[in-house]
Design an enzyme around this catalytic site. Structure first.
Site, PDB file in Angstrom:
ATOM      1  N   PRO A  89     -10.685 -61.561  51.318  1.00  0.00           N
ATOM      2  CA  PRO A  89      -9.412 -61.770  50.625  1.00  0.00           C
ATOM      3  C   PRO A  89      -9.608 -61.884  49.120  1.00  0.00           C
ATOM      4  O   PRO A  89     -10.492 -62.598  48.651  1.00  0.00           O
ATOM      5  CB  PRO A  89      -8.912 -63.087  51.234  1.00  0.00           C
ATOM      6  N   CYS A  90      -8.780 -61.167  48.373  1.00  0.00           N
ATOM      7  CA  CYS A  90      -9.032 -60.993  46.940  1.00  0.00           C
ATOM      8  C   CYS A  90      -8.325 -62.013  46.063  1.00  0.00           C
ATOM      9  O   CYS A  90      -8.532 -62.024  44.852  1.00  0.00           O
ATOM     10  CB  CYS A  90      -8.618 -59.589  46.511  1.00  0.00           C
ATOM     11  N   GLN A  91      -7.491 -62.893  46.624  1.00  0.00           N
ATOM     12  CA  GLN A  91      -6.673 -63.762  45.777  1.00  0.00           C
ATOM     13  C   GLN A  91      -7.471 -64.573  44.751  1.00  0.00           C
ATOM     14  O   GLN A  91      -7.032 -64.708  43.610  1.00  0.00           O
ATOM     15  CB  GLN A  91      -5.835 -64.728  46.641  1.00  0.00           C
TER      16      GLN A  91
END
Length: 374
Positions: A79-81
């Protein structure tokens, strides 16, 4: 050569898996902690969905899933958040003093742990461009180099490969078989457009759903936002509006530099980068080019490279915009999955596993706890 076999970590709705399958990469399983992704992943792909936290996944489990595959591909799009420009701007996921102790920041380290334990022949990763600024990414690259992988990693403009969306991502490819790199752009200078992608879908009114496709549903706009979108031009900004429609926050000096919200897409250009809230007119340049509404969930999925027939929820299930928006917006675009798959296939056509050092030794198997029978 055996058909390459892949396991997709952080698989989500299956965008990467769908692209890899289309290019002849056999994906046996996707692993993700979010149960809402199971339907989309398994219904559209010939692969098993394993609901599990990657941080608790062991190398032994991964090795068992591969079976006797000769060429093993491990994909991991964490996940890139924490690494996104949005997070940096608003300090949503500011880098902690000890990022390895923070679950979201540690996911890339868990990916590296699994690579070290499994030693797959090929590794691929996708994330936001700004991930390279962080120590966790530097460590990840260094760990691959230490294990003897040949690496290619760079920022990729997905529109140069036919995705009808301006989406820049950092892609990494690594191989124990030899040099590897991404294929050359296929649409450089001739990008796919919004019109080509969604121009033939049935028109919708504000808040309406298609009778033939539940996912082709547009969120309901408030009376004020309906008036705003009627005053909006394709490719324009809120600066085009009459003054009485401009939001208070944009009247202030601090808001004048953010014209990229409350905008319409342009028919003959790629869409802007989709976020998890692409279904909201006020969340970006997500207004339909000519209809007075934000783009529908189906239109967002198509702009992410998913085929129009891709099922995201069981028939008759209730539409939850935030849930589906997150699933679609977070996905690896199917188009990029195909590009990665094609790059791996080209690499395998030029490298022979028989002459490589990719075979896992008995010592390596025992090191990660796999029982070896003589």
């Amino acid at each position: 050569m055996n058909r390459p076999v892949c396991i997709d970590l952080f698989c989500g709705a299956g965008g990467l898996t769908h692209g890899l399958l289309a290019e002849g990469i056999s994906v046996v399983a996707g692993i993700d902690v979010d149960p809402i992704c199971r339907h989309a992943y398994e219904t559209n792909n010939e692969a098993r969905f394993i609901e599990q936290d990657v941080s608790k996944t062991t190398p032994e489990e991964i090795v068992a899933l591969y079976g006797e595959a000769e060429i093993r591909v491990l994909a991991g799009c964490a996940p890139c958040q924490p690494f996104s420009t949005y997070a940096q701007r608003y300090d949503t996921f500011a880098e902690p003093e000890n990022p390895g102790d923070t679950p979201r920041w540690a996911l890339l380290r868990h990916f590296a742990r699994l690579v070290e334990g499994v030693r797959p022949e090929i590794v691929t990763m996708e994330n936001v461009p700004t991930v390279e600024k962080y120590e966790v990414y530097t460590e990840f690259v260094a760990s691959l180099e230490r294990l003897g992988y040949r690496l290619w990693h760079d920022v990729v403009d997905c529109s140069a490969y036919g995705l009808p969306q301006q989406r820049r991502r950092r892609v990494l490819l690594a191989s124990r078989l030899g040099d590897i790199e991404l294929i050359e752009p296929t649409h450089d200078g001739d990008p796919a457009t919004v019109r080509q992608a969604i121009g033939t879908l049935p028109p919708l009114d504000n808040g309406e759903s298609s009778a033939s496709d539940a996912l082709h549903t547009a969120a309901k706009l408030s009376d004020l936002n309906l008036e705003r979108i009627r005053a909006s031009k394709p490719g324009g900004t809120w600066r085009d509006w009459p003054s009485h429609l401009i939001a208070e926050c944009h009247r202030r000096e601090t808001g004048k530099t953010y014209p990229g919200v409350y905008g319409r897409m342009e028919w003959d250009e790629p869409a802007p980068t989709l976020t998890t809230q692409f279904f909201g007119f006020g969340n970006g340049r997500f207004g339909h080019p000519e209809q007075h509404r934000a783009i529908s969930l189906r239109e967002g999925a198509i702009l992410q490279g998913f085929p129009e027939s891709y099922s995201f929820l069981p028939e008759g299930a209730k539409i939850h915009f935030k849930t589906l928006g997150r699933m679609i917006g977070n996905a690896v675009p199917v188009t990029l999955g195909k590009v990665i798959g094609r790059s791996i296939r080209r690499h395998l056509d030029t490298e022979s596993p028989a002459t490589s050092t990719s075979t896992v030794s008995v010592e390596e198997m025992e090191e990660v706890g796999v029982d070896v029978v003589s």
